[in-house]
Structure formats: C-alpha cells, structure tokens
Design an enzyme around this catalytic site. Structure first.
Site, PDB file in Angstrom:
ATOM      1  N   ASP A 158       7.381   1.554   8.878  1.00  0.00           N
ATOM      2  CA  ASP A 158       8.173   0.822   7.885  1.00  0.00           C
ATOM      3  C   ASP A 158       9.671   1.029   8.073  1.00  0.00           C
ATOM      4  O   ASP A 158      10.111   1.606   9.061  1.00  0.00           O
ATOM      5  CB  ASP A 158       7.747   1.229   6.471  1.00  0.00           C
ATOM      6  CG  ASP A 158       8.152   2.644   6.140  1.00  0.00           C
ATOM      7  OD1 ASP A 158       8.243   3.465   7.073  1.00  0.00           O
ATOM      8  OD2 ASP A 158       8.387   2.948   4.953  1.00  0.00           O
ATOM      9  N   SER A 168      13.015   2.115   1.899  1.00  0.00           N
ATOM     10  CA  SER A 168      11.718   2.225   2.551  1.00  0.00           C
ATOM     11  C   SER A 168      11.200   0.905   3.106  1.00  0.00           C
ATOM     12  O   SER A 168      11.821   0.289   3.950  1.00  0.00           O
ATOM     13  CB  SER A 168      10.723   2.843   1.575  1.00  0.00           C
ATOM     14  OG  SER A 168       9.529   3.116   2.243  1.00  0.00           O
ATOM     15  N   HIS A 169      10.073   0.459   2.573  1.00  0.00           N
ATOM     16  CA  HIS A 169       9.393  -0.736   3.085  1.00  0.00           C
ATOM     17  C   HIS A 169       9.962  -2.021   2.493  1.00  0.00           C
ATOM     18  O   HIS A 169       9.492  -3.098   2.834  1.00  0.00           O
ATOM     19  CB  HIS A 169       7.916  -0.643   2.739  1.00  0.00           C
ATOM     20  CG  HIS A 169       7.715  -0.430   1.267  1.00  0.00           C
ATOM     21  ND1 HIS A 169       7.993   0.774   0.658  1.00  0.00           N
ATOM     22  CD2 HIS A 169       7.327  -1.258   0.287  1.00  0.00           C
ATOM     23  CE1 HIS A 169       7.763   0.663  -0.642  1.00  0.00           C
ATOM     24  NE2 HIS A 169       7.354  -0.554  -0.901  1.00  0.00           N
ATOM     25  N   GLU A 212      -1.832   8.926   1.235  1.00  0.00           N
ATOM     26  CA  GLU A 212      -1.843   7.956   0.154  1.00  0.00           C
ATOM     27  C   GLU A 212      -2.310   6.612   0.688  1.00  0.00           C
ATOM     28  O   GLU A 212      -2.087   6.281   1.857  1.00  0.00           O
ATOM     29  CB  GLU A 212      -0.435   7.789  -0.412  1.00  0.00           C
ATOM     30  CG  GLU A 212       0.114   9.034  -1.051  1.00  0.00           C
ATOM     31  CD  GLU A 212       1.421   8.728  -1.748  1.00  0.00           C
ATOM     32  OE1 GLU A 212       1.394   8.509  -2.952  1.00  0.00           O
ATOM     33  OE2 GLU A 212       2.459   8.676  -1.065  1.00  0.00           O
ATOM     34  N   LYS A 265       5.887  11.984   4.127  1.00  0.00           N
ATOM     35  CA  LYS A 265       4.885  11.355   4.969  1.00  0.00           C
ATOM     36  C   LYS A 265       5.562  10.941   6.271  1.00  0.00           C
ATOM     37  O   LYS A 265       6.790  10.805   6.318  1.00  0.00           O
ATOM     38  CB  LYS A 265       4.223  10.200   4.243  1.00  0.00           C
ATOM     39  CG  LYS A 265       5.149   9.113   3.736  1.00  0.00           C
ATOM     40  CD  LYS A 265       4.350   8.198   2.841  1.00  0.00           C
ATOM     41  CE  LYS A 265       5.130   6.970   2.426  1.00  0.00           C
ATOM     42  NZ  LYS A 265       5.994   7.229   1.259  1.00  0.00           N
ATOM     43  N   ASP A 267      11.939   3.049   6.875  1.00  0.00           N
ATOM     44  CA  ASP A 267      12.484   4.392   7.085  1.00  0.00           C
ATOM     45  C   ASP A 267      11.547   5.306   7.869  1.00  0.00           C
ATOM     46  O   ASP A 267      11.811   6.505   7.992  1.00  0.00           O
ATOM     47  CB  ASP A 267      12.872   5.040   5.749  1.00  0.00           C
ATOM     48  CG  ASP A 267      11.687   5.234   4.826  1.00  0.00           C
ATOM     49  OD1 ASP A 267      10.720   4.455   4.926  1.00  0.00           O
ATOM     50  OD2 ASP A 267      11.720   6.163   4.003  1.00  0.00           O
ATOM     51  N   ASP A 279       8.419   6.412   7.404  1.00  0.00           N
ATOM     52  CA  ASP A 279       7.442   7.364   6.860  1.00  0.00           C
ATOM     53  C   ASP A 279       6.060   6.752   6.662  1.00  0.00           C
ATOM     54  O   ASP A 279       5.085   7.459   6.470  1.00  0.00           O
ATOM     55  CB  ASP A 279       7.946   8.022   5.560  1.00  0.00           C
ATOM     56  CG  ASP A 279       8.311   7.037   4.480  1.00  0.00           C
ATOM     57  OD1 ASP A 279       8.141   5.823   4.697  1.00  0.00           O
ATOM     58  OD2 ASP A 279       8.770   7.484   3.410  1.00  0.00           O
ATOM     59  N   ARG A 280       5.951   5.415   6.734  1.00  0.00           N
ATOM     60  CA  ARG A 280       4.641   4.791   6.581  1.00  0.00           C
ATOM     61  C   ARG A 280       4.047   4.423   7.943  1.00  0.00           C
ATOM     62  O   ARG A 280       4.787   4.258   8.910  1.00  0.00           O
ATOM     63  CB  ARG A 280       4.749   3.499   5.762  1.00  0.00           C
ATOM     64  CG  ARG A 280       5.169   3.728   4.346  1.00  0.00           C
ATOM     65  CD  ARG A 280       5.125   2.438   3.570  1.00  0.00           C
ATOM     66  NE  ARG A 280       5.462   2.705   2.172  1.00  0.00           N
ATOM     67  CZ  ARG A 280       5.063   1.975   1.155  1.00  0.00           C
ATOM     68  NH1 ARG A 280       4.310   0.915   1.362  1.00  0.00           N
ATOM     69  NH2 ARG A 280       5.411   2.282  -0.067  1.00  0.00           N
ATOM     70  N   THR A 332       0.672   9.268  -7.827  1.00  0.00           N
ATOM     71  CA  THR A 332       1.349   8.570  -6.727  1.00  0.00           C
ATOM     72  C   THR A 332       2.761   9.124  -6.547  1.00  0.00           C
ATOM     73  O   THR A 332       3.479   9.327  -7.521  1.00  0.00           O
ATOM     74  CB  THR A 332       1.428   7.065  -7.048  1.00  0.00           C
ATOM     75  OG1 THR A 332       0.095   6.556  -7.047  1.00  0.00           O
ATOM     76  CG2 THR A 332       2.266   6.318  -6.033  1.00  0.00           C
TER      77      THR A 332
END
Ligand code: G16
Length: 543
Positions: free
Chosen positions: A277, A113-114, A363, A376, A279, A281-282, A344
């Site tokens: 980010d 991810s991030h 979130e 997300k 991947d 999703d953010r 979370t």
C-alpha cells in the site's frame, strides 16, 4: 535565525483515528493545521527537548513540505537530533525499524496509508513511540487534548536543511542525519529470512510480480527482490513512488490492485504475486489463479513460520484483531500457542509484543507482521511467503488447500460501504446497538442468533480498557458477522461488514466465499436494515 513563537488557536476535529490524524491534503495545507497538531504531539509526549526523533513519510503530495516544517518545529522545540529518510521518504515499517535501531524517542510518520494521494486526496500524520509502534490511546488522547487548548507553537525561522542528500547536517542546535531509507530495513530482512533459499527459487525460474502501486515500497522491493534476491528486472511494477501514486488507489486488495489480479488470473500468469500500500505496511498475497485472504495468510504463516530462520525457535504467541477470522486461532490451538483477540488497530498489539507474549500479529485489513518491528509490514509478509514456498516446495494454491484440509476453512469476506452520509451510518449503527439485546434467539433463515454484543478489550499488560470496538452478532457454530465504522476514512462514514463461517467438511472447502457466506450476508442485511437506513444494498469494496 531565531526561534519564533507563533500565536494560534485550536482547530476543531484533530482527533487521531485508528492510525493517526487523516484528512484531505488541502485541510493539512490550511494555515497552522499541521503546525498545531505537531506542537500537540510534542507537548503530548512531554516535550522534545534533548530528544531524538525519526521523521519520514510515504512520499505523497505535501510529504516533503511537511517534513521540512516538522524539522523546523523540532529544532525550535529543542530536539537534539532528527533522523530523516532521504527525500523525506520512509516506509512505515522502515520508520519503525529506525526508531528501534537507533534507540530514539519515537518518530513522526507522514502517511494516509492506503488512501489515495494528491492535492485533492488524503494526507496523514502519526506519532510512534520509542518501541517503534503507533502511539497507544493514552498518548493520542493527550495529543488530542493538546489540540483543544493550543495557543501557540514554536518554529525555526529560516529554511530547513537539504533533505535530499545523505549525510549529516544541522538546524540550529539540532543534528539532522539524512539516511538511506532502504538499507537498514533490507539488512533486517536478511537476518529473518533464508535469502539463499529464496534466491535459489528465483534462479529456478520461479516467477513473480510485485505491484508497488506507485507508492513507497517500490525502492524497497526493487532492492530486496531484484537486487538482493536476484528476481528478474521487471518483477517489481509501478516501482517509482509518485506524489499522487500515479492516480492509483494504493490499497492492496482485489478491487484496487485489479491490474495485479488480472495478471495473476491470466492463463500464463506468474507463480506468485503481491502488492503493497501507500506506506508499505499492508500486503496482498496472490498465487497463480489463487487469491489468499489476509486472515488465511496470517493462519498459514503461523503454521509455517518456523521455516524462516528468524522464527525457527517457534512463536511465543499470536494475536489478531477481533474482526479478523479465527483461522489463526485454530492453528494456535493445534500448536499450543497463546492467542489474543484485540480491537482493530495495530497499536493494540504493541504491549503484547513488548511483553514477549506474541511474536506474530495480523489483521483482516491486509496487515501482517512480527515483533521485528512494531508496525505491520507488507514486504515482510511477502518474504515470509517466499521463504515458506522455498522451504516446502509447495505453491500458494497447494499450501492453502493443505492448510484447509488440516485446520478447516474459515470462509471470510469484508464488505465495505464507503462515503455513507454520517447521519445515515449512525442510524444503521446506533439502531443495531439499541436492538442487540432483543436479537438472541431470533432466527433468520437457517441461522439463529446465539449472542450479540459490542466488543470491549482489556489490555492484558497495562489493564487499559477500550470500549465500543465493533458490534458482533454470532450464530453459534454457523458463523458471525461484525459491523464497525472505519477509523481511517476521510469522507463521510465507511461501514465495514465482516462475515465469517467455519467449514470443516473436507468436501466443501473449495467454494466461492460469497456463496459460502450467502446466508450470513442475507441475515446481516436483515438484522442491520442497511438498505432502509442508507439506501445501500451493494458494497463498494469486497475483500
Ligand atoms: C490502519 C491500522 C490497522 C487497521 C486499519 C483499518 O491501517 O493500522 O490496524 O486495521 O487501519 O482501520 P479501519 O477499519 O478503522 O479503517 P493503515 O494501513 O491504514 O495504517
């Protein structure tokens, strides 16, 4: 070519965290490390014989190697078909969509991810279930149990097929379909948003910068924003995914997306800015000289979603993670929508969405999305904002101001203390838990503790219970703080301190959040004793 059964033994520490297994890349490159975990996934979901899986990742270092290994293992374990993004690339929301669109048996997504990428940085892997969402705890528990007893794994001897060319091929008896990673996802976005209105916005000289941070959303953003919506070339920056993200830390927050922040806060900066980010999703949303906190973004989307064609019938309900601010709760109350508070982790929204109880979730950790997929979705949030701007004719700052005037403002900030030695973090965390019952009634400056507990959640759909989901300390109507340990870091412990205070006085809606939260920040440090336990007084990241 034959199926090989390789003897192995359990490797300690393969417990999935908030979102799959994340470790240093070099750990994943150790003999049997990836293979053990993949076999545990296959065994944990009852085998993959005859099943169809989606496979892809965010393109970070080791992604392509891992995709080929997983293909060889899927074929050896009897999978019927694998759908793979060209080059092994898929953003997390696009993978979720492909899992659903093709009615598959789930998918394996490779991403940390991030977290930064590269041979000395992070790598990760997770399984998503047939609904397209991250595996729930019952599944990740079964996978973890498998990693503790594994004694062999199956792998196809010989090379995996070419994953760089779109088309159909085979590996043994398994069909392998290499797909364009972007097309189906971009088509889905066209069904949800008013592309005509957004196109008109760009044609009217609306200016935007999208920072893909050298990560996976580059090709998605270029196709959708520049090609389909007509934003000028150059709207997307850092648009080519690189194995090390070009050295960037692809976490879309003001600290790590500082290049975008500088552009947006310049005198002649664009009207609208966004970042995504590793991947995809953010998301981070920024107006000209106006940062939007993720909790406010969620609330504002809840208030305006019906402007987008895919949501014109209204939302069935909304959900947020516990540490996310209650801004969205205020919108839900005003609109008469059911509102849920979950732990979370996006996985906790899945049941609520599958059951039709919520359509919008979010979130504080820069994640927002809807029931169009079960992850997300960074670009989705960006398009939703563009749709709202196009429909209302208001800019980001105006929209936010109006929102706060209508609903009040939940001042909010998260302070992260990163790479804290685990034992020190435990002293702070466990010490606070031990003192919770003594806190109620104690005063810190003008604030008095009204309640203090550890958050537990009972899933309203399947009744499963999740304990120890973060410590909450409430100060009546004055606000609260929450303390959690991150479940996504790979070095020591990251302590997250979430701070929130509601302000309804129309004359006090324009403060700097750090000023508005100053008393709660002071009280939180006094109550936790962070400096004494960890030596930390200043956060590493503030969002
Ligand atoms: C993951 C989860 C999110 C969670 C975030 C932070 O995001 O999917 O639901 O909010 O981690 O978790 P933690 O506070 O435990 O580090 P991502 O974007 O990393 O997949």
């Amino acid at each position: 070519m034959t199926i090989q059964t390789v003897k192995t033994s359990p490797i300690a520490g393969q417990k999935p965290g908030t979102s799959g297994l994340r470790k240093k890349c070099r750990v994943f490159m150790e003999p049997h490390y990836l293979e053990n975990f993949v076999q545990a996934i296959f065994d944990g979901i009852g085998g993959v014989a005859g099943k169809t899986l989606v496979i892809g990742g965010d393109g970070r270092f080791h992604n392509d190697v891992a995709v080929r290994t997983i293909l060889r293992m899927a074929a050896a374990n009897g999978a019927a078909k694998a759908i793979v993004g060209q080059g092994g690339l898929l953003s997390t929301p696009a993978a979720s969509h492909l899992i659903r669109l093709n009615q598959t048996d789930g998918g394996i997504i490779l991403s940390a991810s991030h977290n930064p990428g590269g041979i000395d940085e992070d790598f990760g892997i997770k399984f998503n279930t047939p609904n397209g969402g991250p595996a729930p705890e019952s599944v990740t528990d079964a996978i973890f149990a498998g990693t503790k007893t594994i004694d062999s794994y199956k792998i196809w001897q010989g090379d995996a097929p070419d994953i760089d060319t779109i088309g159909n091929t085979t590996l043994g008896d398994m069909a392998v379909v290499i797909v364009d990673p972007v097309a189906d996802y971009a088509d889905l976005m066209e069904t949800l948003f008013d592309f005509g209105a957004i196109k008109a916005l760009f044609a009217d000289n609306f200016t935007m910068q999208f920072d893909a941070m050298c990560a996976i959303t580059g090709p998605y953003a270029t196709e959708i924003l520049e090609k389909r919506l007509g934003a000028p070339a150059g709207t997307v920056v850092h648009g080519t995914p690189l194995p090390d993200f070009g050295g960037m830390h692809p976490d879309p927050n003001p600290t790590w997306a500082h290049e975008l922040m500088d552009v947006m806060f310049a005198q002649d900066g664009p009207d609208f800015g966004a970042a995504s980010d590793g991947d995809g999703d953010r998301n981070m949303i920024v107006g000209h000289q106006c940062y939007v906190s993720p909790s406010d973004s969620l609330a504002l989307i809840a208030a305006h979603a019906q402007n987008a064609p895919g949501y014109k019938g209204g939302l069935s309900g909304v959900a947020r993670s516990m540490p996310t601010s209650a801004a969205v709760d205020r919108v839900a109350a005003a609109l008469g929508l059911p509102c849920f508070e979950t732990p979370t982790g996006w996985k906790f929204f899945g049941n609520l969405m599958d059951d039709g109880q919520v359509a919008l979730c979010g979130e504080e950790s820069f994640g927002t999305g809807s029931d169009h997929v079960r992850e997300k979705d960074g670009l989705w949030a960006v398009l939703m904002w563009l749709n709202i701007i196009a429909a209302t004719g208001q800019g980001v700052a105006e929209l936010l101001k109006d929102h706060w005037q209508t609903y009040g403002r939940n001042y909010y900030s998260r302070h992260d203390f990163e790479a804290v030695p685990t034992e020190q973090a435990d002293v702070a965390f466990d010490g606070l838990i031990a003192r919770l019952s003594e806190l109620v009634g104690q005063s810190y400056g003008s604030l008095t503790v009204s309640a203090a507990d550890e958050f537990s959640y009972t899933d309203p759909v399947d009744g499963s219970v999740s304990h120890h989901q973060g410590i909450r300390v409430m100060f009546g109507d004055d606000g609260r703080f929450v303390l959690r340990k991150s479940g996504t870091g790979t070095t020591g412990a990251t302590l997250r301190l979430y701070l929130e205070a509601l302000e309804q006085d129309p004359a006090k809606l324009d403060q700097d959040p750090q000023d508005a939260l100053a008393d709660i920040i002071t009280a939180a440090h006094a109550i936790i004793g962070l400096a004494a336990a960890t030596g930390r007084t200043k956060p590493d990241v503030v969002t």
